[in-house]
Design an enzyme around this catalytic site. Sequence first.
Site, short mmCIF file in Angstrom:
data_model
loop_
_atom_site.label_atom_id
_atom_site.label_comp_id
_atom_site.label_asym_id
_atom_site.label_seq_id
_atom_site.Cartn_x
_atom_site.Cartn_y
_atom_site.Cartn_z
CD GLU A 301 -2.40 -0.83 2.42
OE1 GLU A 301 -2.43 -0.54 3.68
OE2 GLU A 301 -3.68 -1.99 2.58
CG HIS A 319 -5.98 -0.36 5.92
ND1 HIS A 319 -5.26 -0.65 5.16
CD2 HIS A 319 -6.79 -1.54 5.97
CE1 HIS A 319 -4.95 -1.87 6.48
NE2 HIS A 319 -5.67 -1.92 7.05
#
Length: 369
Positions: A301, A319
């Site tokens: 990420e 997220h």
Amino acid sequence: MTNVLCTRWIPGECEAEYGDVFQFICPEKEGGSFTREELLELMPRADILFSIAGTPVTRDMIDRGSSPEHGRVGQGSSPEHGRGVGQGSSPEQGSGIGQGRGLKIIASLGVGYDHVDVEYAAEKRIPVVNSPTQVTEPTAEHTIALVMGIFHNLYRYTAQVRAGIWNTSAFGMTQTSVSGHVLGIVGMGRIGQCVGKKAAALGMKVLYYDPLRLAEEKERENGFEYGSLAEVLEKSDCVTLHVPYTGENRHMFGKEAFARMKQGAYFVNASRGGLVDTAALADALRSGRLKGAALDVFEKEPYTTGELAGLDQVILTPHVASETWDARMNMARECLDGARELLLGNRPANVVNPQVLEYVDKGRETGEE
């Protein structure tokens, strides 16, 4: 006062609740974060390290905070842009964890803590606390939203309308009703059970797998049916993943798992990104094996240019499953309450390496703490 080094900005309301026990060191800019280099420089000032938004807590960072030599670093060594830097004094801890300066506690915002080197923290006898209970409702809600979104084709419809396309059909095949279909849940902890209850309320049949099976009474009460992992994959119209990441289960959902799922099924992951082989998922979507997928977490990420980003039958969120204001404030409170209890000599339920507390208790008894 006890210094709490926050890896990212936290709201002033959160600081105010603990102003009598904690001195917070955090970025001044709203939404800001310290760089790794800044954190390493600040670590000698930290009694508690508060990892926010998955900031890695590595061996060298723990060493930097727990070394007696580093603990003697002067006041002028810290970056000047951190709110609260240089304003703290020696912590007043009574009979709790540790005495004097040095890293004593690591707090991690969220239920997952694979970004923290927990084993090394245990070696250094540093307890790690997390926020396991406050993520449950928002994460389950987000999961259900993802399920509804892919079943009802919301991502495609939104893109089409924005592109000036008004695509309707009297007998369309692009949507699927959730009611009457099977939701397969892999991992039946707090979040998995909460998702199951919400799905059942929507009329879905809930089939689940977990190495630790629920009591039969709880299964009957909630309408859950237990099956093997293979049965869940083969019988479910949608599979949602709610499993902690251990390293050993990396890519537990890969080519083989997706091949076992029903033709045209959906897949959802709001647990941990490393559990899924995104290349295999992309292949399953492109081939038509899976009809759609929705993910909130990714192995690396931020995830903005991967294979899934180019597929229009996928919902991707960054997220943020637990990112509601009330949830994040409650998560912060759970972490900070746990840290405060440790300082007072108590044993909060959210310590993820409780074996550390045995050393602390022995240290108190022998005077070697």
